[in-house]
Design a protein around this motif. Structure first.
Motif, PDB file in Angstrom:
ATOM      1  N   VAL A   4      39.865  60.550   9.924  1.00 26.79           N
ATOM      2  CA  VAL A   4      39.256  59.485   9.139  1.00 26.79           C
ATOM      3  C   VAL A   4      39.578  58.150   9.804  1.00 26.79           C
ATOM      4  N   ILE A  47      39.988  66.992  11.636  1.00 22.70           N
ATOM      5  CA  ILE A  47      39.317  66.030  10.766  1.00 22.70           C
ATOM      6  C   ILE A  47      40.062  64.707  10.879  1.00 22.70           C
ATOM      7  N   THR A  53      34.754  53.523   5.847  1.00 26.37           N
ATOM      8  CA  THR A  53      35.544  54.753   5.884  1.00 26.37           C
ATOM      9  C   THR A  53      34.654  55.837   6.481  1.00 26.37           C
ATOM     10  N   THR A  64      34.502  59.552   8.237  1.00 25.84           N
ATOM     11  CA  THR A  64      35.190  60.822   8.451  1.00 25.84           C
ATOM     12  C   THR A  64      34.493  61.584   9.558  1.00 25.84           C
ATOM     13  N   THR A 116      30.149  62.774  13.051  1.00 27.07           N
ATOM     14  CA  THR A 116      30.442  62.022  11.831  1.00 27.07           C
ATOM     15  C   THR A 116      29.890  62.822  10.656  1.00 27.07           C
TER      16      THR A 116
END
Length: 207
Positions: free
Chosen positions: A91, A89, A172, A174, A118
């Motif tokens: 970010v 994961i 932002t 992730t 995404t």
């Protein structure tokens, strides 16, 4: 009792006594920690039956066993920050784009070895619709795509832009990244809709 039976009895007695003293057997080690410990490589040509597997506790380190292409079993320690894992994961904080628009961000992640998705995206500035009614109802659009062998990201609020164009915004985003070696790739399935709105797969990819 004959001498033959006496010798047999003494032999069985000594074997039982030695089994009590040496209840742990070691190969290439004189200090076995379990009933059997092999200090070195071992090849098993048939199956192994494990009668008990202890449950993983919160304080334990999660480790997987993986068999490589040379038939060796190796550990996969996902707690190692620089080692291999089943998935990653990551970010990305993309700062100061053109208003709210990220046309092409190159993650440099190799598309031949990894898959990148995404899973969430957020922009930290107030937006207004680019229409006369001024309503703010646009939803974020973000996607990952492959270009020149690496994964890229696009992000935008269609039909919307920063309410204050002089403000510096930040996306932002992730992402979930996983290795193609540790996942099954089904490839592409073409679905002809024949100018309709409903469709169905011929067969499920998994049952």
């Amino acid at each position: 009792m004959t001498y033959k039976n006496l010798y047999l009895f003494m032999g069985l007695f000594l074997m039982c006594a030695l089994s009590q003293v040496h209840s742990q057997v070691g190969i290439n080690t004189t200090t076995p920690r379990k009933a059997l410990e092999v200090a070195g490589s071992m090849k098993i040509s048939d199956s192994i039956e494990i009668s008990q597997i202890n449950a993983l506790k919160d304080i334990d380190t999660s480790t997987f066993l993986i068999q490589d292409n040379q038939q060796f079993v190796k550990t996969l320690d996902v707690s190692n920050p620089i080692g291999e894992a089943l998935g990653y994961i990551q970010v990305y904080l993309i700062e100061n784009p053109n208003l709210d628009w990220v046309l092409d961000f190159d993650t440099k992640v190799n598309a031949n070895d990894y898959v990148l998705n995404t899973i969430s995206a957020h922009f930290n500035r107030e937006l207004v619709m680019n229409t006369s009614d001024g309503r703010n109802s646009s939803v974020p659009y973000t996607s990952a795509f492959v270009r020149n062998g690496t994964w890229h990201i696009i992000a935008d609020y269609p039909s919307a832009a920063n309410k204050n164009s002089s403000e510096i915004g930040t996306w932002t985003i992730t992402t979930l990244i996983y290795s193609k070696d540790l996942s099954k790739q089904f490839g592409t399935v073409n679905i002809p809709m024949n100018n309709g709105s409903n469709g169905s797969a011929t067969t499920p990819i998994i049952n």
